[in-house]
Design a protein around this motif. Structure first.
Motif, PDB file in Angstrom:
ATOM      1  N   GLN A  99       1.341  -1.411   0.539  1.00 17.69           N
ATOM      2  CA  GLN A  99      -0.077   0.207   0.273  1.00 17.69           C
ATOM      3  C   GLN A  99       0.752   1.346   0.368  1.00 17.69           C
ATOM      4  O   GLN A  99       0.551   1.859  -0.730  1.00 17.69           O
ATOM      5  N   ALA A 100       2.336   1.513   0.623  1.00 19.50           N
ATOM      6  CA  ALA A 100       3.079   2.548   0.713  1.00 19.50           C
ATOM      7  C   ALA A 100       4.021   2.899  -0.799  1.00 19.50           C
ATOM      8  O   ALA A 100       3.800   3.537  -1.091  1.00 19.50           O
ATOM      9  N   ALA A 101       3.636   1.456  -1.793  1.00 20.36           N
ATOM     10  CA  ALA A 101       4.524   1.195  -2.470  1.00 20.36           C
ATOM     11  C   ALA A 101       3.983   1.953  -4.208  1.00 20.36           C
ATOM     12  O   ALA A 101       3.683   2.746  -4.394  1.00 20.36           O
ATOM     13  N   GLN A 102       2.272   1.667  -3.420  1.00 19.01           N
ATOM     14  CA  GLN A 102       1.324   1.960  -4.025  1.00 19.01           C
ATOM     15  C   GLN A 102       1.053   3.520  -4.506  1.00 19.01           C
ATOM     16  O   GLN A 102       1.217   4.758  -5.458  1.00 19.01           O
ATOM     17  N   ALA A 103       0.693   3.860  -2.803  1.00 19.12           N
ATOM     18  CA  ALA A 103       0.658   5.394  -2.401  1.00 19.12           C
ATOM     19  C   ALA A 103       2.018   6.624  -3.218  1.00 19.12           C
ATOM     20  O   ALA A 103       1.552   7.277  -3.965  1.00 19.12           O
ATOM     21  N   ALA A 104       3.305   6.062  -3.462  1.00 18.74           N
ATOM     22  CA  ALA A 104       4.507   6.566  -3.336  1.00 18.74           C
ATOM     23  C   ALA A 104       3.749   6.924  -4.862  1.00 18.74           C
ATOM     24  O   ALA A 104       4.399   7.698  -5.566  1.00 18.74           O
ATOM     25  N   LYS A 105       3.501   5.624  -5.562  1.00 19.99           N
ATOM     26  CA  LYS A 105       4.079   5.361  -7.042  1.00 19.99           C
ATOM     27  C   LYS A 105       1.990   6.990  -7.079  1.00 19.99           C
ATOM     28  O   LYS A 105       2.504   7.148  -8.625  1.00 19.99           O
ATOM     29  N   ALA A 106       1.402   6.772  -6.958  1.00 21.43           N
ATOM     30  CA  ALA A 106       0.436   7.547  -6.973  1.00 21.43           C
ATOM     31  C   ALA A 106       0.663   9.166  -6.543  1.00 21.43           C
ATOM     32  O   ALA A 106       0.280   9.907  -7.275  1.00 21.43           O
ATOM     33  N   GLU A 107       1.370   9.158  -6.458  1.00 21.89           N
ATOM     34  CA  GLU A 107       2.534  10.511  -5.949  1.00 21.89           C
ATOM     35  C   GLU A 107       2.975  10.978  -6.899  1.00 21.89           C
ATOM     36  O   GLU A 107       2.996  11.792  -6.904  1.00 21.89           O
TER      37      GLU A 107
END
Length: 225
Positions: free
Chosen positions: A137-145
């Motif tokens: 989830q953290a990786a997905q959030a960072a990717k989205a940012e």
């Protein structure tokens, strides 16, 4: 042993019911004293002297056990020794199995220990799974940012804080975006429909051109200065 008792039997007399009885004379004890005589009915056979009922199967097993350790040409004495040795080995194995057995309490304790280990393993597995989900989830959030920052408008660009190399890198990305927009516009002219993401990129055309011009101006200021 049975024949020895019978040899020591002597005639007794007649009981009150008319049946005859015999007297088994007492044997000598190791200390020299004599055991008391025993009065029994005539023809009485002790329970341990009663011969067990023989079946065909039991006779067959007895014969098989008898010839189990027999070898052609072996003397009776050697055969008997072989039987005794085999019985000794059998008894030792039985004793080992008996000594290796654990009590019900030990079995229950072992089951409890195994259950505890399984519970701990399951807890660690769940904890590891949860940590993996959080990391994903953290990786997905960072990717989205990162994606959001890459597609941000000119107001998100802080040209004053960028160095020359970073400005040139940003310009390169914007030039790529500009080329993509040109290709999409050509697709529109050919009558193809764009999806929401492609349409959003085309709508940013003017802003991309302005960003490129602003970056070029900023690079010129830094290099001249």
């Amino acid at each position: 042993m049975a024949s020895a008792f019978r040899e020591k039997r002597v005639a007794g007399g007649t009981l009150h019911d008319g049946s005859e009885y015999e007297i088994i004379q007492g044997s000598l004890r190791p200390d020299g004293t004599r055991r008391p005589d025993i009065k029994v009915r005539k023809g009485y056979v002790a329970q341990d002297e009663v011969r067990a009922m023989e079946t065909k199967g039991s006779r067959h097993r007895a014969v098989q056990e008898e010839v189990k350790h027999w070898v052609p040409g072996m003397s009776n004495e050697m055969h008997q020794k072989q039987k005794e040795l085999a019985q000794k080995v059998k008894d030792e194995k039985q004793a080992q199995r008996s000594s290796g057995r654990i009590s019900d309490q030990e079995k229950a304790a072992e089951r409890e220990r195994q259950a505890k280990l399984r519970a701990e393993a399951e807890a660690k597995k769940e904890e590891k799974k949860k940590a993996a989900q959080e990391a994903q989830q953290a990786a997905q959030a960072a990717k989205a940012e990162k994606k959001k920052a890459a597609s941000a408008g000119p107001e998100a660009l802080d040209l004053e804080a960028m160095g020359v190399e970073e400005l040139r890198k940003t310009k390169k990305n914007l030039m790529k975006t500009k080329n993509d927009i040109a290709k999409l516009e050509a697709s529109i002219e050919e009558g193809k429909e764009l999806d929401e993401k492609q349409a959003s990129k085309v709508a940013r055309k003017e802003q991309v051109i302005q960003d490129i011009a602003a970056i070029e101006s900023r690079i010129a200021e830094l290099t001249v200065g």
